[in-house]
Design an enzyme around this catalytic site. Structure first.
Site, short mmCIF file in Angstrom:
data_model
loop_
_atom_site.label_atom_id
_atom_site.label_comp_id
_atom_site.label_asym_id
_atom_site.label_seq_id
_atom_site.Cartn_x
_atom_site.Cartn_y
_atom_site.Cartn_z
N GLY A 1 0.82 -1.21 0.00
CA GLY A 1 0.00 0.00 0.00
C GLY A 1 0.85 1.27 0.00
N MET A 2 0.18 2.39 0.12
CA MET A 2 0.86 3.69 -0.01
C MET A 2 1.89 3.90 1.10
SD MET A 2 -0.89 7.38 -0.72
CE MET A 2 -2.23 7.13 0.41
N TYR B 1 -15.71 3.93 9.11
CA TYR B 1 -14.24 3.78 9.00
C TYR B 1 -13.59 4.18 10.31
CZ TYR B 1 -9.44 4.93 7.68
OH TYR B 1 -8.06 5.02 7.64
N TRP C 1 -4.90 12.37 5.88
CA TRP C 1 -4.85 12.87 4.49
C TRP C 1 -3.53 12.50 3.82
CZ3 TRP C 1 -7.25 18.45 3.80
CH2 TRP C 1 -8.59 18.43 4.21
N ASP D 1 -4.47 -13.03 4.69
CA ASP D 1 -5.46 -12.08 5.18
C ASP D 1 -5.36 -12.05 6.71
OD1 ASP D 1 -7.72 -10.81 6.13
OD2 ASP D 1 -9.07 -11.69 4.64
N THR E 1 -5.80 6.96 12.63
CA THR E 1 -6.30 8.06 11.81
C THR E 1 -6.97 9.17 12.64
OG1 THR E 1 -8.03 8.55 10.18
CG2 THR E 1 -8.37 6.61 11.51
N TYR F 1 -8.30 -1.46 5.87
CA TYR F 1 -9.33 -1.14 4.89
C TYR F 1 -9.46 0.38 4.89
CZ TYR F 1 -13.88 -1.16 2.56
OH TYR F 1 -14.92 -0.95 1.68
N THR F 2 -9.06 1.04 3.78
CA THR F 2 -8.91 2.50 3.80
C THR F 2 -9.94 3.23 2.94
OG1 THR F 2 -7.24 2.29 2.05
CG2 THR F 2 -6.43 2.39 4.30
N LYS G 1 -11.36 1.84 12.91
CA LYS G 1 -9.96 2.13 13.26
C LYS G 1 -9.83 2.32 14.78
CE LYS G 1 -6.84 2.67 10.97
NZ LYS G 1 -5.82 1.70 10.47
N1 LIG Z 1 -4.69 6.97 3.36
C1 LIG Z 1 -4.92 7.86 4.31
O1 LIG Z 1 -5.24 9.04 4.03
C2 LIG Z 1 -4.77 7.48 5.76
C3 LIG Z 1 -5.00 8.47 6.74
C4 LIG Z 1 -4.85 8.11 8.08
C5 LIG Z 1 -4.51 6.83 8.44
N2 LIG Z 1 -4.31 5.89 7.48
C6 LIG Z 1 -3.97 4.53 7.89
O2 LIG Z 1 -2.66 4.28 7.45
C7 LIG Z 1 -2.52 2.89 7.08
C8 LIG Z 1 -1.94 2.79 5.69
O3 LIG Z 1 -2.80 3.49 4.79
P1 LIG Z 1 -2.55 3.43 3.21
O4 LIG Z 1 -3.28 4.59 2.63
O5 LIG Z 1 -1.11 3.20 2.95
O6 LIG Z 1 -3.39 2.12 2.86
P2 LIG Z 1 -3.49 1.35 1.46
O7 LIG Z 1 -2.70 2.04 0.40
O8 LIG Z 1 -4.96 1.14 1.24
O9 LIG Z 1 -2.78 -0.02 1.78
C9 LIG Z 1 -3.30 -0.91 2.73
C10 LIG Z 1 -2.85 -2.30 2.33
O10 LIG Z 1 -3.32 -3.23 3.33
C11 LIG Z 1 -3.84 -4.37 2.65
N3 LIG Z 1 -4.81 -5.04 3.50
C12 LIG Z 1 -6.06 -4.64 3.80
N4 LIG Z 1 -6.65 -5.52 4.61
C13 LIG Z 1 -5.76 -6.51 4.84
C14 LIG Z 1 -5.79 -7.71 5.58
N5 LIG Z 1 -6.88 -8.08 6.25
N6 LIG Z 1 -4.69 -8.50 5.59
C15 LIG Z 1 -3.58 -8.14 4.89
N7 LIG Z 1 -3.49 -7.02 4.16
C16 LIG Z 1 -4.57 -6.21 4.13
C17 LIG Z 1 -4.46 -3.79 1.40
O11 LIG Z 1 -4.66 -4.78 0.43
P3 LIG Z 1 -5.90 -4.57 -0.62
O12 LIG Z 1 -5.60 -3.29 -1.35
O13 LIG Z 1 -5.83 -5.79 -1.47
O14 LIG Z 1 -7.13 -4.46 0.21
C18 LIG Z 1 -3.41 -2.76 0.98
O15 LIG Z 1 -2.38 -3.31 0.19
C19 LIG Z 1 -3.93 2.28 7.22
O16 LIG Z 1 -4.01 1.60 8.43
C20 LIG Z 1 -4.84 3.49 7.25
O17 LIG Z 1 -6.00 3.24 8.00
C21 LIG Z 1 -4.43 6.19 6.14
#
Ligand SMILES: NC(=O)c1ccc[n+]([C@@H]2O[C@H](COP(=O)([O-])OP(=O)(O)OC[C@H]3O[C@@H](n4cnc5c(N)ncnc54)[C@H](OP(=O)(O)O)[C@@H]3O)[C@@H](O)[C@H]2O)c1
Length: 290
Positions: A17-18, A131, A156, A42, A107, A67-68, A135
């Protein structure tokens, strides 16, 4: 003294992921970083934990998987709960069993956005969407099962390998689409590279509890869009400013969920660069038309 000893193993979940991919790319030479994602298992199932994490006895697990999809969580709250709460509970149990330190990424959406000033780590969470609730349930599971865990809240995010607002606005502008952007949602845009670097810094120290980490400063979605378009050489593209009431979405989002980085600074860490500079850096390195 470093809490991560030489060549000790750090497992990063959500490594495709990101944020996880930024972390993997930035891993310091002093640690052996292993990335796992859904392809390895998973994490919301015991079989997934066994296949993804079972082969390792890490010193630290940085749990970025989740799950984002905020809108998706409104439509499928049980799915969000499974991937954010149940998976975190499972990862925490694994950490407790092998004696690993858990770092859980959370988050600003654990807050309702009505405080009117930046949220500190002491503020009481009160999420207003599915969401955020999933979290927060992840945070509670982590704290209950691994009381010495570190919870890093951010917001963000933008960066490579992920759906993000900055990339979406620029793509839409380049396609000639109309841009309507909300003015009454305010937070601190955060570059995955900057957060990734910060996470490796904090992982190297024995910090537990909750820490808010974001780029410096804050803005509305509309201000973020403007700065992103300017950075992409699209300054002449018009933006129509609207309010969240005009935006047709079943998902309520916090209006002002800026995270105060006070604790990060009290711990002696340097504030992350201003969000405007981070957006410029991201656009130049990842989204520039060459
Ligand atoms: N993006 C934001 O703006 C933001 C803001 C605040 C906090 N966060 C937190 O920061 C963290 C990283 O965010 P991100 O944006 O980098 O997320 P992302 O790009 O959506 O990457 C998350 C990764 O986790 C995988 N995943 C989801 N459920 C899983 C499971 N049960 N077992 C194994 N892998 C799983 C996803 O696979 P799939 O794609 O196949 O589902 C994806 O590759 C997350 O916890 C998010 O809640 C994000």
């Amino acid at each position: 003294m470093s809490d991560v000893s030489e060549d000790k193993l750090v497992v990063v979940t959500g490594a495709a992921g990101m944020l996880g991919s930024a972390l993997m790319a930035l891993a310091p030479k002093s640690v052996r970083a292993v990335g796992v994602d859904i392809a390895e298992g998973d994490l919301s199932t015991q079989e997934g934990i066994t296949s993804a994490l079972g082969p390792y006895i890490p010193e630290v697990v940085i749990h970025c998987a989740g799950y984002t999809d905020v809108e998706g969580a409104t439509n499928q709250p049980e799915l969000a709960n499974r991937h954010n709460a149940v998976a975190t509970e499972n990862v925490a149990r694994f950490c407790a069993e092998v004696g690993a330190r858990l770092v859980y990424i959370s988050t600003d959406y654990v807050f309702n956005g009505m405080k009117g000033e930046p949220y500190t780590e002491e503020d009481r969470p009160n999420p207003i969407n599915a969401y955020g609730r999933s979290k927060l349930a992840g945070e509670q599971a982590a704290q209950e099962i691994t009381p010495d865990c570190l919870i890093v809240r951010t917001q963000w995010l933008f960066g490579l390998l992920g759906r993000n607002f900055v990339e979406a606005i620029i793509r839409r502008a380049r396609q000639g689409g109309k841009l309507q952007v909300i003015t009454d949602e305010v937070a601190s845009p955060t570059y995955s590279q900057d957060l990734g670097g910060a996470l490796w810094e904090i992982v190297a120290r024995p910090v537990s509890g909750i820490v808010h980490i974001t780029n410096s400063g804050y803005c509305s979605r509309a201000e973020l869009a403007r700065v992103a378009l300017d950075a992409a050489g699209l300054a002449d593209v018009p933006i129509t400013e609207i309010t969240s009431a005009d935006w047709d979405s079943p998902t309520q989002r916090p209006a002002f969920s800026v995270l105060d980085n006070r604790r990060w600074q009290q711990l002696g860490f340097t504030p992350l660069q201003p969000w405007q500079e981070a957006v410029g850096e991201y656009v130049q390195s990842c989204l520039a038309v060459r």
